[in-house]
Design an enzyme around this catalytic site. Structure first.
Site, PDB file in Angstrom:
ATOM      1  CE  LYS A 187      -3.528  -2.711  -0.028  1.00 33.10           C
ATOM      2  NZ  LYS A 187      -2.991  -3.974   0.443  1.00 33.10           N
ATOM      3  CE1 TYR A 199      -8.801  -9.513   2.919  1.00 31.48           C
ATOM      4  CE2 TYR A 199     -10.050  -9.072   4.924  1.00 31.48           C
ATOM      5  CZ  TYR A 199      -8.972  -8.802   4.096  1.00 31.48           C
ATOM      6  OH  TYR A 199      -8.073  -7.833   4.455  1.00 31.48           O
ATOM      7  CE1 TYR A 237      -5.284  -8.677   0.884  1.00 36.08           C
ATOM      8  CE2 TYR A 237      -4.422  -8.377   3.098  1.00 36.08           C
ATOM      9  CZ  TYR A 237      -5.352  -8.068   2.125  1.00 36.08           C
ATOM     10  OH  TYR A 237      -6.343  -7.167   2.391  1.00 36.08           O
TER      11      TYR A 237
HETATM   12  C1  LIG Z   1      -3.720  -5.223   0.315  1.00 36.44           C
HETATM   13  C2  LIG Z   1      -2.753  -6.341   0.241  1.00 36.44           C
HETATM   14  C3  LIG Z   1      -2.668  -7.160  -0.909  1.00 36.44           C
HETATM   15  C4  LIG Z   1      -3.614  -7.034  -2.066  1.00 36.44           C
HETATM   16  O1  LIG Z   1      -3.431  -5.879  -2.809  1.00 36.44           O
HETATM   17  P1  LIG Z   1      -4.668  -5.304  -3.636  1.00 36.44           P
HETATM   18  O2  LIG Z   1      -4.111  -4.166  -4.361  1.00 36.44           O
HETATM   19  O3  LIG Z   1      -5.711  -4.944  -2.613  1.00 36.44           O
HETATM   20  O4  LIG Z   1      -5.178  -6.385  -4.532  1.00 36.44           O
HETATM   21  C5  LIG Z   1      -1.718  -8.147  -0.941  1.00 36.44           C
HETATM   22  N1  LIG Z   1      -0.891  -8.353   0.106  1.00 36.44           N
HETATM   23  C6  LIG Z   1      -0.946  -7.613   1.220  1.00 36.44           C
HETATM   24  C7  LIG Z   1      -0.039  -7.941   2.334  1.00 36.44           C
HETATM   25  C8  LIG Z   1      -1.883  -6.579   1.328  1.00 36.44           C
HETATM   26  O5  LIG Z   1      -1.937  -5.857   2.456  1.00 36.44           O
END
Ligand SMILES: *Cc1c(COP(=O)(O)O)cnc(C)c1O
Length: 330
Positions: free
Chosen positions: A49, A262, A288
């Site tokens: 992010k 999720y 993730y």
């Molecule tokens: C938010 C996030 C993702 C996914 O990214 P998106 O752009 O929302 O698809 C992947 N890995 C981590 C650790 C995240 O925080």
């Protein structure tokens, strides 16, 4: 690609390393797996992010805003990085956190990302499960405005065309690094949630007319709805970069590794976390990258990627979330 045309602030330690994972590759007996260390972007334990926030905050400051408002689930990595970026830029952060789970252990609600949100000085507003979060975001911004603040709202995961520029930029960086070490990349694999990371990667590959397949492993939604999210976002990101939409690569997604939903643990996620930690000393995350790596491990074991190939796994961060999931991992 013309990134100089966009307002941007500097938040990350970059370029992030591109490293081989020889012991993981040997343990799986398949392709050579490399890792792009976007867990090392630097800002308050890092993650993907922060790259999006460089462009989003550039835009916010250009509009004269002083307060970042965003939304996420309780253990949101996006919200934690937004809190850190706000602190670094001298802005306020308001985080609306949806309490989607009621069954989790206490650490889920007060450790990991939630602890850091608080230390970073953000205002945390807990919202009940099922809240219309987009509506809550808009009404919170309205209230802030009425009180004389200048809010800048950031959508889920920072996944809009401006945020996705961060991952078009990452792709440019990655392709240069691969060239420098003489690495031919045959596949790129990563976790896909709100879609902005995937859209940015695809826009970046399209801009360079690259034909490398980029597989998004869904951590939340089914394949059709993820594709329906990523496709227009990729086009809009390409429009910003003046790349013709005909150059859009195929949107590859799989939903085979989401499990019950999720943020809910799967045995394959726990195994992937432990395997990468114990072979490479690298910490993935439970929401993730653990599920994305479980997917990569599965296709390697199924023989779907041959031993001569080179795979790059994008580590998008999130390991601080491990502390929110302690009881589900041990
Ligand atoms: C938010 C996030 C993702 C996914 O990214 P998106 O752009 O929302 O698809 C992947 N890995 C981590 C650790 C995240 O925080």
């Amino acid at each position: 690609m013309q990134f100089a045309n966009f307002a941007r602030v500097r938040l990350i330690h970059g370029p992030t390393p591109l490293e081989p994972m020889p012991r993981l590759s040997a343990a799986l007996g398949g392709p050579d797996i490399w890792i792009k260390r976007d867990d090392c972007t630097g800002l308050a334990t890092g993650g993907n992010k922060s790259r999006k926030l460089e462009f989003l905050i550039g835009d916010a400051l250009a509009q004269g805003c002083d307060t970042l408002v965003t939304i996420g689930a309780t253990q949101s990595n996006h919200c934690r990085q937004t809190a850190a970026a706000a602190a670094k830029m001298g802005m306020n952060a308001v985080l609306l956190l949806e309490r989607r789970r009621s069954d989790a252990a206490p650490e889920f609600y007060d450790s990991g990302n939630v602890l850091l949100d608080d230390l970073l000085g953000a205002r945390i507003v807990e919202m009940p499960a099922g809240t219309d979060m987009d509506e809550a975001l808009a009404s919170t911004a309205e209230r802030l405005r009425a009180n004389g603040h200048k809010p800048y709202t950031i959508t889920t995961g920072g996944s809009n065309p401006v945020g996705s520029l961060g991952y078009a930029d990452m792709t440019h960086e990655l392709l240069r690094q691969a060239d420098d070490v003489g690495l031919r990349i045959d596949n790129i694999v990563f976790a896909s949630g709100s879609g902005g990371t995937q859209a940015g990667i695809l826009a970046g590959l399209g801009a360079e007319s690259s034909s490398i397949p980029a597989m998004g492993i869904s951590v939340a939604r089914n394949a059709d709805s993820l594709r329906a999210l990523v496709t227009p976002l990729t086009h809009q990101t390409m429009d910003l970069l003046d790349v013709p939409r005909e150059q859009c690569p195929e949107v590859l997604v799989t939903d085979a590794y989401v499990g019950p939903g999720y943020g809910l643990a799967t045995p394959a996620m726990v195994e992937a976390l432990r395997l990468v930690a114990s072979t490479e000393g690298i910490l993935l995350d439970p929401v993730y990258t653990g599920k994305a790596m479980a997917g990569l491990i599965d296709v390697v074991r199924a023989g779907q990627i041959s031993a001569e190939q080179n795979v790059v796994f994008i580590h998008t961060g999130g390991s601080v979330g491990l502390f929110g999931y302690q009881s589900e991992l041990t």
